[in-house]
Design an enzyme around this catalytic site. Structure first.
Site, mmCIF file in Angstrom:
data_model
loop_
_atom_site.group_PDB
_atom_site.id
_atom_site.type_symbol
_atom_site.label_atom_id
_atom_site.label_comp_id
_atom_site.label_asym_id
_atom_site.label_seq_id
_atom_site.Cartn_x
_atom_site.Cartn_y
_atom_site.Cartn_z
ATOM 1 N N GLU A 1 35.086 34.421 44.989
ATOM 2 C CA GLU A 1 35.795 35.687 44.784
ATOM 3 C C GLU A 1 36.775 35.712 43.614
ATOM 4 O OE1 GLU A 1 36.275 33.486 47.299
ATOM 5 O OE2 GLU A 1 38.360 33.421 47.956
ATOM 6 N N ASN A 2 36.554 34.955 42.528
ATOM 7 C CA ASN A 2 37.488 34.983 41.395
ATOM 8 C C ASN A 2 37.944 36.411 41.119
ATOM 9 O OD1 ASN A 2 36.693 32.195 40.809
ATOM 10 N ND2 ASN A 2 34.788 33.147 40.141
ATOM 11 N N GLU B 1 38.021 27.056 43.273
ATOM 12 C CA GLU B 1 38.457 26.893 44.655
ATOM 13 C C GLU B 1 37.774 25.671 45.258
ATOM 14 O OE1 GLU B 1 39.231 29.422 48.759
ATOM 15 O OE2 GLU B 1 37.518 29.930 47.544
ATOM 16 N N GLU C 1 33.037 39.055 49.345
ATOM 17 C CA GLU C 1 33.810 38.670 48.153
ATOM 18 C C GLU C 1 34.746 39.778 47.708
ATOM 19 O OE1 GLU C 1 33.733 35.653 47.732
ATOM 20 O OE2 GLU C 1 31.863 35.269 48.821
#
Ligand code: BES
Ligand code: ZN
Length: 860
Positions: free
Chosen positions: A283-284, A147, A317
């Site tokens: 926050e994958n 990101e 997250e």
């Protein structure tokens, strides 16, 4: 019309903000082979895509990847033909790959195959290496951070949030190593020294949420009540430090499942601490990455503040797993939906799990930071145009996060918790596995509440700034007037639809209404009644849930410090009245309120150092006299059974007293520190006061006596806990030593991620040195630091300056050095310098200041 794309030439795809959409990806089959020793990787991707309009081109993102012309081909589905491109053009400025074929591609599905190579970089974005120690040996791990737009640095892809697709990932790695990705492993094939790890196919998701990690780790594990496997991965030997985050994660997943009324969509949740990490956490989907300080908690060496940070970051997250990952913003203009919402809801979770932390009171710090940025002419609307990829990093700022969270809070409290939650759940359900815009959320809330949410919220998200509301009572009527608040003291032209909450004489009954005119009069029946009372009072913005400031008339004199501070800075009130107000907090007991008072006080010290250095001693004396009784009461040692907020207050108080040069604090700190230096387990220096002791110690350091600094370096070098290292990166009143500390900050001993802690700690005495240092080192800094971290270097250093000469200097310096990735920050920071300078001038003209300081110090 459909032929248009087929006719285009390579040139027409250049310089565009977004990719063309005549071909859309459906599924990526991605294989990566990182070489952790050589720090390179190779990979191949097969993208199943839909050609929806006739075209001879495929245009997708790629950056810093090596794609050989012979390594690209396209196979239309249902034909045996494999098409070789006529030309593959890499456009570095646009970070795109333009693939031109000699023939028009058939409509419908096909597979684009690309082989590529890249470098495991050391810039903490894309596919990068992080360095750690294992059994005394330095090792590289491979980590991704995509990101906002760096998946393209790992594999060619349609790297925009609206191009959602399924990901099937395969990794080829050393056989004994741990390999992680978004989904669980389905199969591992070991082949001598290497193994191939196959991960389960993901649900459809955006590219910026894809993640891969390869390295040696330990973990702790637990399961949620409905069977989701949760793990916290740490460095080998440190898994116990993951226990607190694990507990929080399990509870949070359960809470959010209920709150959003949708189960967590993936089979597992892994969370992992990465030693080199650009932001706080990422926050994958199913594999959340964290900076060590935001995930690990050590019972012996972490402070209460560290604990709270871990809980809030984890909740933030995990909120994204729904709000962001399941429902994703359509474009970066709506980034605030992700970040503002996750910030707000993380408080909701923390408040549930730790009610004694009073996090909603602490939320005030979020809005204060939002207020500060949004009072600049160089601020931006919450919904912001993004025309180039380089502009995205800069909007991960206080507007998206803090103002975003604040306006959500304002709306939630206006609509009511229950209606808000129900409408939200409907929104999540409607847009799951898809994308949404700000409008879509308003529509859902408007439908659920019957209130004019769109009109109300547009005024907050489509224009920058916020109002200050002037309150007057006339003939028993309430007169409100709104004007845009600006730190410069000028008046903006903005106008808002303001949800007003109001109490008079009692908090048991609340009036609620919308104020949308420039000036309006309200006839409130309750008001007339209670106005007859002698001790009549009135309070707008009950619980501080709204994003506006209030300026009461004389009769309603305000006790709200932060508003007074801001008005004072804008030249609308005198510093003297701010000092009177500070003194009036002498019996305050709330941590949060005192923390704001202390923060404001230290800001005044910074300004005074420039405006009237001769008054500095008196100002410090005044503040010391004010703070001393609190410190005496709370003491250095924790009382058994005392609360979290007490522990926070202790740290904040002693740190402030140390910064003010309070002798008793410094002596006591040094005494305790010396014991600690010999015995790191001593109860004399618990983690909550360590930062204070380090700051105090640095007050004793100067050019000719650097013993204290050297002791701190020893602590830094010997600790392997990031929270401890970061605390010990302190600063000093002696400019020569500041320079030395800054040089240390850029030595190989300090990770780039930690460098800003040194800058933040520089303090009033060091800002000018830091600015000179920044200028001298700018070429190196801008070459090695990127993303939000680079914007911090600029904002921390420049915003602290407080004279017009420095403002001119900064303007001149950045004239030839500003690029799209820092343009906004440079502009905002220089505006701050101008405002500071103006304030400094007005402080200089307050003749009675000196006397007031002396008087108060005696009276207190
Ligand atoms: N999505 C962000 C991470 C991020 C930040 C990516 C900047 C790219 C650029 C993540 O969810 C986040 O917001 N992290 C915060 C921590 C949070 C608790 C406020 C951070 O990194 O500071
Ligand atoms: Zn976030």
């Amino acid at each position: 019309m459909a032929a248009a794309a087929a006719e285009q030439s390579v040139e027409q795809f250049k310089g565009k903000a977004r990719l063309p959409n005549f071909a859309t990806p459906r599924r990526y089959d991605l294989r990566l082979t990182p070489d952790l020793e050589a720090c390179v990787f190779s990979g191949s991707v097969a993208v199943s895509l839909d050609v929806t309009a006739p075209t001879r081109f495929l245009v997708l993102n790629a950056a810093e990847l090596d794609v050989a012309p012979g390594a690209v081909s396209f196979a239309p589905q249902g034909s045996d033909k494999v098409l070789e491109p006529a030309e593959v053009t890499n456009v570095p400025g646009d970070e795109i790959l333009i693939i031109r074929f000699n023939e028009v591609l058939p409509l419908g599905e096909g597979t684009l195959s690309i082989a590529f190579k890249g470098t495991l970089n050391d810039k903490m974005h894309g596919f990068y290496r992080s360095v750690y120690e294992l059994n005394g040996e330095k090792k590289n791990m491979a980590v991704t951070q995509f990101e906002p737009a760096d998946a393209r640095r790992c594999f060619p892809c349609w790297d925009e949030p609206s191009f959602k697709a399924v990901f099937k990932i395969t990794l080829e790695v050393p056989s004994e190593i741990v390999a992680l990705s978004n989904m669980p492993v389905v199969e591992e094939k070991v082949n001598g020294p290497t193994k191939v790890v196959y991960f389960q196919e993901s649900p459809i998701m955006s590219t910026y949420l894809v993640a891969v990690i390869v390295g040696f780790f330990d973990y702790v594990e637990a399961f949620t009540t409905d069977g989701t496997r949760v793990r916290v991965y740490t460095q080998v030997g440190k898994s116990a430090q993951g226990k607190f985050a694990l507990e929080v994660a399990v509870k949070t997943l359960v809470l959010f499942k209920e709150y959003f009324a949708v189960p967590y969509p993936l089979p597992k949740m892994d969370m992992i601490a990465i030693p080199d990490f650009a932001s706080g956490a990422m926050e994958n989907y199913g594999l959340v990455t964290y900076r060590e300080t935001a995930l690990l908690f050590d019972e012996k060496h972490s402070a209460a503040a560290n604990k709270q940070r871990v809980a809030v970051v984890v909740a933030h997250e995990l909120a994204h797993q729904w709000f962001g990952n399941l429902v994703t913003m359509e474009w970066w203009t709506h980034l605030w939906l992700n970040e503002g919402f996750a910030t707000w809801v993380s408080y909701l979770a923390a408040d549930q799990f730790f009610p004694e932390w009073n996090v909603w009171t602490q939320f005030l710090e979020e809005s204060t930071t939002g207020f500060k940025l949004d009072a600049l002419e160089g601020s931006h609307p919450i919904e912001v145009d993004i025309n180039h990829v380089d502009e995205i990093d800069e909007i991960f700022d206080a507007i998206s996060y803090r103002k975003g969270a604040s306006v959500i809070r304002m709306l939630q409290s206006y609509l009511g918790a229950e209606i808000f939650q129900k409408s939200l759940a409907a929104y999540i359900k409607k847009f799951a596995y898809s994308n949404a815009k700000t409008e879509d959320l308003w529509a859902a809330l408007e439908e659920g509440s019957g209130e004019p949410v769109r009109t109300l919220m547009h005024s907050w998200t489509k224009q920058q700034g916020y109002p200050v509301i002037n309150v007057e009572l006339k003939d028993g009527k309430l007169q409100l007037e709104q004007t845009q608040f600006l730190s410069s003291g000028s008046t903006g032209v903005g106008q808002w639809v303001v949800p007003i909450t109001l109490c008079c004489c009692s908090y048991s009954r609340q009036e609620k209404f919308l104020f949308q005119g420039k000036q309006e009069e309200f006839n409130l029946s309750g008001l007339i009644e209670c106005q007859k009372k002698d001790d009549f009072w009135i309070k707008l913005n009950v619980n501080q849930t709204s994003f506006y400031r209030v300026s009461y008339d004389e009769e309603l004199a305000s006790r709200v410090l932060d508003d007074t501070y801001a008005l004072c800075m804008a030249g609308k009130q005198k510093l003297v009245s701010l000092l009177h107000l500070i003194a009036a907090y002498k019996d305050e007991t709330e941590y949060t309120v005192l923390a704001r008072v202390i923060d404001t006080s230290l800001n005044i010290v910074e300004m005074m150092a420039v405006a009237a250095p001769e008054e500095l001693v008196n100002l410090k004396k005044f503040l010391i006299v004010f703070l001393e009784p609190f410190a005496e009461k709370i003491g250095w040692d924790a009382k058994s059974g005392e609360g979290h907020l007490n522990a926070l207050l202790r740290g904040t108080l002693f740190t402030a007293l140390a910064e003010l040069g309070h002798e008793a604090t410094i002596n006591e700190a040094v005494r305790r520190f010396n014991v600690f230096l010999e015995d790191r387990e001593t109860p004399l220096l618990p983690p909550d006061v360590r930062k204070a002791a380090y700051v105090a110690l640095m007050q004793t350091v100067n050019k000719s006596n650097k013993a204290g600094y050297e002791s701190l370096l020893k602590i830094y070098r010997e600790s392997d806990l990031s929270q401890e290292k970061v605390r010990s990166l302190g600063s000093c009143p002696d400019p020569d030593v500041v320079r030395e500390v800054l040089d240390f900050m850029f030595s190989p001993e300090v990770r780039n991620q930690d460098s800003i802690w040194v800058l933040r700690g520089v303090g009033a005495a060091g800002y000018e040195v830091a600015w000179e240092w920044l200028k001298e080192n700018w070429d190196h800094i801008s070459a090695t630091i990127s993303g939000t971290l680079l914007t911090y270097f600029v904002s921390i250093t420049v915003s602290a300056l407080a004279t017009d000469e420095k403002g001119d200097d900064a303007e001149e310096f950045f004239k030839s050095r500003t690029k799209a990735n820092i343009a906004r920050t440079v502009k905002q920071s220089i505006e701050r310098v101008r405002i500071n300078a103006k304030w400094v001038k007005s402080i200089k003209s307050e003749a009675e200041l000196g006397n007031v300081l002396k008087e108060h110090a005696v009276k207190l």
